[in-house]
Design an enzyme around this catalytic site. Structure first.
Site, mmCIF file in Angstrom:
data_model
loop_
_atom_site.group_PDB
_atom_site.id
_atom_site.type_symbol
_atom_site.label_atom_id
_atom_site.label_comp_id
_atom_site.label_asym_id
_atom_site.label_seq_id
_atom_site.Cartn_x
_atom_site.Cartn_y
_atom_site.Cartn_z
ATOM 1 N N HIS A 181 -0.815 0.008 -9.424
ATOM 2 C CA HIS A 181 -1.353 -1.280 -8.971
ATOM 3 C C HIS A 181 -2.067 -2.166 -9.573
ATOM 4 O O HIS A 181 -2.763 -3.047 -9.587
ATOM 5 C CB HIS A 181 -2.534 -0.336 -7.819
ATOM 6 C CG HIS A 181 -3.151 -1.124 -7.350
ATOM 7 N ND1 HIS A 181 -3.522 0.046 -5.538
ATOM 8 C CD2 HIS A 181 -2.939 -2.213 -6.617
ATOM 9 C CE1 HIS A 181 -3.553 -1.185 -5.314
ATOM 10 N NE2 HIS A 181 -3.544 -2.399 -5.592
ATOM 11 N N ARG A 227 0.904 -1.114 -0.178
ATOM 12 C CA ARG A 227 -0.129 0.086 -0.446
ATOM 13 C C ARG A 227 0.537 1.268 -0.103
ATOM 14 O O ARG A 227 1.838 1.153 0.645
ATOM 15 C CB ARG A 227 -0.867 0.098 1.393
ATOM 16 C CG ARG A 227 -2.241 -1.138 1.193
ATOM 17 C CD ARG A 227 -3.126 -0.452 0.250
ATOM 18 N NE ARG A 227 -4.680 -1.982 0.114
ATOM 19 C CZ ARG A 227 -4.389 -2.202 -0.451
ATOM 20 N NH1 ARG A 227 -3.563 -3.248 -1.379
ATOM 21 N NH2 ARG A 227 -5.576 -3.292 -0.541
#
Ligand code: OXD
Length: 313
Positions: A276, A228
């Protein structure tokens, strides 16, 4: 009849709903429709979600479980109206660990075999041999040893890199020196030139890739963040790249996604970024896993992947 509501930001909800319905003919599967109450089979038994609308939990008040379409549940757990007594189930592997192992191993090998430099040489029409590199000069700390982290650590060890695995609680993985706790983190970082972050995001791991920790790495290091964005302190990374203590960063996740156009990462020559994508949620494998878990729950059987809300994963 089992009622399932699907609510995921982005993507084509229709395809997901159709495929889940095909796997569960005995259930009624509907996409969450904001606004009109009741037109999505309100009061569903199960919700299948990815960053869902907050309204979902106001409308569906008798959920038995909430299935997250990803391994990381930080965003879901942070929702203020997430019902307290309903099980949250994270996605377990479903084809993600092999993708992550591939992504990280590629980034490591690209760095250690100096493939970026060879690519530049090619562009400049240079036939240039560089000194061979030795794996022992590139020990790797893998932070996070869940299903995905363990697979990544094993993949790197398979290429004979020295690998130190680190997790909050003690773990044991064949071929990997596993460390844990605060002292273990210091030891893993101090012996490594490369750090890979695959940790869940919790208050304890937020900003773990900060100057104080990254400075512990051997000089000329590589940071790979596939967990993250909030694990990384952006300014600290930039400062350490600019000072030369770090040589490179490969980042797949960011504090804000999409990364704002004015963010300095875009133009930094030592940063490689992807949007991502290091481990995509694969629809078929994901829906098979979720439908099987719903079947088990309906039969009163236990399932894996229920999130411990205190631990945050
Ligand atoms: C996940 C993700 O948590 O894709 O699975 O980020």
């Amino acid at each position: 009849m089992t009622d399932i509501v699907f609510c995921a930001k982005g993507g084509d909800a229709g395809v997901w709903v159709r495929e889940l319905a095909a796997l569960m003919p005995q259930a009624r599967v509907q996409a969450f429709a904001s606004g009109e109450p009741g037109n999505d089979g309100a009061a569903a038994d199960y919700a299948v979600v990815w960053t869902p609308a907050a309204e979902l939990f106001e409308r569906h008040t008798r959920l038995k479980a909430i299935f997250n379409l990803g391994a990381g549940v930080d965003a879901l757990l942070a929702m203020p109206n997430l019902p307290k007594n309903v099980s949250v189930v994270r996605l377990g592997d479903a084809g993600m660990s092999v993708q992550m192992a591939e992504y990280v191993t590629h980034a490591v090998i690209r760095f250690t075999r100096e493939l970026d430099r060879y690519e530049n040489d090619t562009r400049e029409l240079h036939w240039r041999l560089r000194k061979p590199t030795l794996r022992r000069d590139f020990p790797i700390a893998v932070l996070g040893l869940g299903v995905i982290g363990a697979r990544v650590a094993q993949s790197l060890a398979g290429f004979e890199f020295p690998v130190f695995g680190w997790s909050r609680n003690a773990r044991s993985i064949a071929g990997i020196e596993c460390l844990h706790g605060e002292g273990g983190l210091d030891r893993a970082l101090a012996q490594s030139r490369i750090v890979v972050c695959i940790l869940p995001l919790t208050p304890d791991t937020d900003s773990i890739l900060c100057r104080r920790n990254l400075e512990k790495l051997l000089p000329g290091g590589l940071v790979i963040n596939v967990a993250r964005g909030a694990h990384l302190v952006d300014e600290d990374l930039l400062a350490l790249l600019d000072s030369g203590h770090l040589a490179r960063a490969v980042l797949d996740v960011f504090r804000e996604e999409p990364l704002p156009a004015e963010h300095p990462f875009w133009k930094h020559p030592a940063i490689v970024m992807t949007p991502h994508i290091s481990a995509r949620t694969l629809r078929a494998a994901t829906l098979e896993q979720i439908s099987e878990k719903i079947r088990r729950l309906e039969q009163g059987l236990p399932i894996e992947g229920i999130v411990d809300r205190m631990q945050g994963y």
